[in-house]
Design an enzyme around this catalytic site. Structure first.
Site, mmCIF file in Angstrom:
data_model
loop_
_atom_site.group_PDB
_atom_site.id
_atom_site.type_symbol
_atom_site.label_atom_id
_atom_site.label_comp_id
_atom_site.label_asym_id
_atom_site.label_seq_id
_atom_site.Cartn_x
_atom_site.Cartn_y
_atom_site.Cartn_z
ATOM 1 N N ASP A 1 96.125 -5.000 27.398
ATOM 2 C CA ASP A 1 96.464 -5.175 25.976
ATOM 3 C C ASP A 1 97.828 -4.636 25.547
ATOM 4 O OD1 ASP A 1 96.007 -2.479 26.148
ATOM 5 O OD2 ASP A 1 94.163 -2.483 24.958
ATOM 6 N N ASP B 1 106.218 1.524 42.064
ATOM 7 C CA ASP B 1 106.648 1.199 40.691
ATOM 8 C C ASP B 1 106.655 2.454 39.815
ATOM 9 O OD1 ASP B 1 103.784 0.635 41.338
ATOM 10 O OD2 ASP B 1 103.588 0.620 39.163
ATOM 11 N N ASN B 2 106.092 3.535 40.320
ATOM 12 C CA ASN B 2 106.097 4.785 39.557
ATOM 13 C C ASN B 2 107.098 5.788 40.134
ATOM 14 O OD1 ASN B 2 104.168 3.859 37.796
ATOM 15 N ND2 ASN B 2 102.440 4.712 38.923
HETATM 16 P P1 AMP Z 1 100.488 2.346 35.822
HETATM 17 O O1 AMP Z 1 99.369 2.489 36.790
HETATM 18 O O2 AMP Z 1 100.249 2.969 34.478
HETATM 19 O O3 AMP Z 1 101.810 2.712 36.400
HETATM 20 O O4 AMP Z 1 100.573 0.783 35.506
HETATM 21 C C1 AMP Z 1 100.700 -0.191 36.495
HETATM 22 C C2 AMP Z 1 101.077 -1.496 35.853
HETATM 23 O O5 AMP Z 1 100.108 -1.872 34.876
HETATM 24 C C3 AMP Z 1 102.410 -1.494 35.121
HETATM 25 O O6 AMP Z 1 102.947 -2.771 35.268
HETATM 26 C C4 AMP Z 1 101.997 -1.241 33.694
HETATM 27 O O7 AMP Z 1 102.958 -1.698 32.777
HETATM 28 C C5 AMP Z 1 100.706 -2.028 33.600
HETATM 29 N N1 AMP Z 1 99.793 -1.521 32.562
HETATM 30 C C6 AMP Z 1 99.092 -0.367 32.579
HETATM 31 N N2 AMP Z 1 98.341 -0.238 31.467
HETATM 32 C C7 AMP Z 1 98.574 -1.343 30.715
HETATM 33 C C8 AMP Z 1 98.093 -1.824 29.455
HETATM 34 N N3 AMP Z 1 97.207 -1.154 28.727
HETATM 35 N N4 AMP Z 1 98.582 -3.003 29.016
HETATM 36 C C9 AMP Z 1 99.458 -3.715 29.735
HETATM 37 N N5 AMP Z 1 99.928 -3.344 30.925
HETATM 38 C C10 AMP Z 1 99.502 -2.179 31.413
HETATM 39 MG MG MG Z 2 103.551 2.835 35.983
#
Ligand code: AMP
Ligand code: MG
Length: 521
Positions: A134, A269-270
């Site tokens: 979302d 990506d992090n």
């Molecule tokens: P993360 O694990 O938080 O680094 O997220 C991994 C990927 O999922 C990245 O591309 C984030 O932008 C995407 N992402 C995480 N949470 C959301 C969310 N609530 N809505 C859209 N994209 C998300």
């Molecule tokens: Mg991330």
């Protein structure tokens, strides 16, 4: 005060020609223009005064409606042209393809005191990269990001910063344990600040598309704006670039180990191209020293991102970055050399860092053994990492092992179980330690100062953040404010906050949010 965004990223790098906001695959671009979602009732919960000063925002401006509009995405302020960055990544060791900012929107870059700052809203609504999610963020995860970024900075750990935390007034549905029990939570946004939000995955994306032209453009852009000291040309330039990133990453990992921080989701990506901590998700702080501990429930089975494996994973991630930029170099040997150096230097630096933690300045085989024995002991006895090292500053050269043990016994979770052979091992270690301290030139007081500069007294234990979150959910921000004050002086004695220099309470041992966390945020 009017804000002038510099538009460096968007004028120098390829944009997505489509400006409509729908989920899609976006090729050969670095970003897509997107407008933040307008929140229903944005309300400022916390502002980091320090970050405000860092980026040169005046008191009048942060008190204005324009500021609230800026940090909530309610209105486009000044010449802002918001965008979401495109990037790919390896998640949990597997290639995940395009990811991109699914819920982070860059407002732009500003310059203050000759420093470049990028402002980004996390949780500001969907973007072309939101996939099935979302685009929003909940209050609990935003509090964790806001507090931890600032705590890390003051611990001396390179990190993105957090300017502000707002609640949006909107509801967000989350299934925290991914078990079919979805619930409504409060929405929130943090405005984070970093030189840029370019990640290893930004390079992996273009490389995976065989888009060498844009890959080169991104590398040149990053070097020109952030690594101007690199003045070689041709492939040498990219080798130097990679070397710098590898070094910064190694330094970052040493800091994490020093303070007991576990990131929890070290996907490529992090990983920031600046060697700073980025994307605070299911992170955690070591309570008892356990190299196998991971705070992330998604990682519970494989423990890929466990405390003791973080440096290996950073190296693995650097391999992925090396692969990604290989087309700019077309020679494996120099990259391999840098990667081999990483491991060698890391082991050497780790030892030095640990010696500093115990207040020993000379390096020799005997001292090295002392560290190995200590790590063994810490694993055998459930020992609080922060309290143990902090209390070590009380040891004096004249102490017997008996006295030493009495001084650090608070760090043991089950002191009654420290008996028999384990107790003997500790006696042996302390006797050895004090003998080595007596060979050192530092006085007890000098050593204490050295140790206090690397062993924090206060860290953001998960249960502390969780307590602040539970109150904030009832609109009581008192604990959030208190923890912020506490954590910006992590190395100082703060007698009024002595209660936070304590082991994790028993109730928090198994509680979700206090022990383990899911990725749901
Ligand atoms: P993360 O694990 O938080 O680094 O997220 C991994 C990927 O999922 C990245 O591309 C984030 O932008 C995407 N992402 C995480 N949470 C959301 C969310 N609530 N809505 C859209 N994209 C998300
Ligand atoms: Mg991330």
């Amino acid at each position: 005060m009017s804000i002038q965004f510099l538009h460096k990223f968007i004028t120098n790098l390829p944009s997505d020609p489509i400006e409509e906001n729908f989920t899609r695959q976006v090729n050969n671009t670095a970003f897509s223009y997107v407008k933040p979602k307008i929140p229903s009732r944005p309300k400022l919960i916390h502002l980091s005064k320090e970050v405000q000063n860092l980026i040169g925002f005046s008191d009048d401006f942060v008190a204005s409606e324009a500021f609230l509009n800026l940090i909530s995405g309610a209105k486009i302020i000044g010449n802002a042209k918001p965008f979401a960055m495109n990037y790919a990544g390896h998640q949990f060791g597997n290639w995940a393809g395009q990811l991109g900012d699914g819920r982070a929107i860059v407002l732009g870059e500003i310059e203050h005191n000759n420093q470049l700052f990028t402002l980004q809203l996390k949780g500001a609504g969907p973007t072309p990269y939101s996939r099935r999610a979302d685009g929003l963020a909940v209050l609990r995860s935003s509090i964790r990001e806001h507090l931890c970024s600032e705590a890390m900075f003051h611990l001396g750990v390179p990190t993105t910063r957090s300017l502000s935390l707002i609640s949006t007034g909107d509801e967000v549905v989350r299934d925290v344990m991914y078990d079919g029990n979805a619930a409504v939570e409060k929405g929130a946004i943090v405005c984070r600040i970093a030189p840029s939000f370019i990640r290893f995955g930004s390079f992996e994306l273009l490389s995976s598309q065989n888009d060498v032209e844009n890959l080169k453009l991104l590398a040149d852009y990053t070097i020109t704006n952030y690594y101007p000291e690199i003045n070689t040309t041709g492939k040498e330039k990219y080798i130097a670039f990679f070397k710098t990133i590898a070094e910064k990453t190694r330094e970052l990992l040493l800091h994490w180990q020093r303070v007991g921080f576990v990131h929890g989701v070290m996907n490529t990506d992090n990983m920031s191209i600046h060697g700073i901590t980025i994307d605070y998700g299911p992170y955690g702080w070591l309570e008892n020293f356990d190299p196998n501990w991971t705070p992330n429930t998604t990682d519970a089975a494989g423990k890929r991102y466990r405390f003791g494996n973080q440096s290996n994973i950073a190296l693995w991630n650097l391999y992925q970055l090396a692969n990604a930029i290989y087309p700019l170099i077309e020679e494996a040997a120099p990259l391999e050399e840098i990667l081999n150096d990483y491991a060698k230097k890391y082991d050497k630096d780790f030892l030095e860092m640990m010696l500093k933690k115990i207040g020993i300045t000379s390096k020799n085989d005997e001292n090295e053994n002392l560290i190995q024995q200590l790590l063994y002991n810490l694993e055998q006895t459930e020992t609080d990492y922060t309290i143990f090292f902090r209390n070590l500053n009380q040891i004096e050269k004249t102490d017997t092992s008996e006295v030493c043990l009495a001084k650090i016994t608070d760090a043991f979770y089950k002191p009654e179980e420290v008996t028999g052979i384990i107790l003997e091992t500790w006696h042996f270690w302390f006797a050895h330690y004090v003998a080595l301290l007596n060979k050192e030139l530092l006085s007890d007081n000098e050593r204490k100062t050295l140790q206090n500069s690397v062993n924090p007294k206060y860290v953001l234990r998960n249960y502390m953040a969780q307590m602040a979150i539970e109150l904030a959910e009832k609109e009581d921000y008192s604990l959030l404010n208190e923890l912020y004050k506490l954590l910006i002086l992590p190395y100082e004695e703060q007698p009024e906050f002595e209660k936070w220099f304590a082991k994790r309470p028993d109730w928090a041992r198994e509680k979700i949010g206090s022990s383990m966390l899911s990725c749901s945020s």
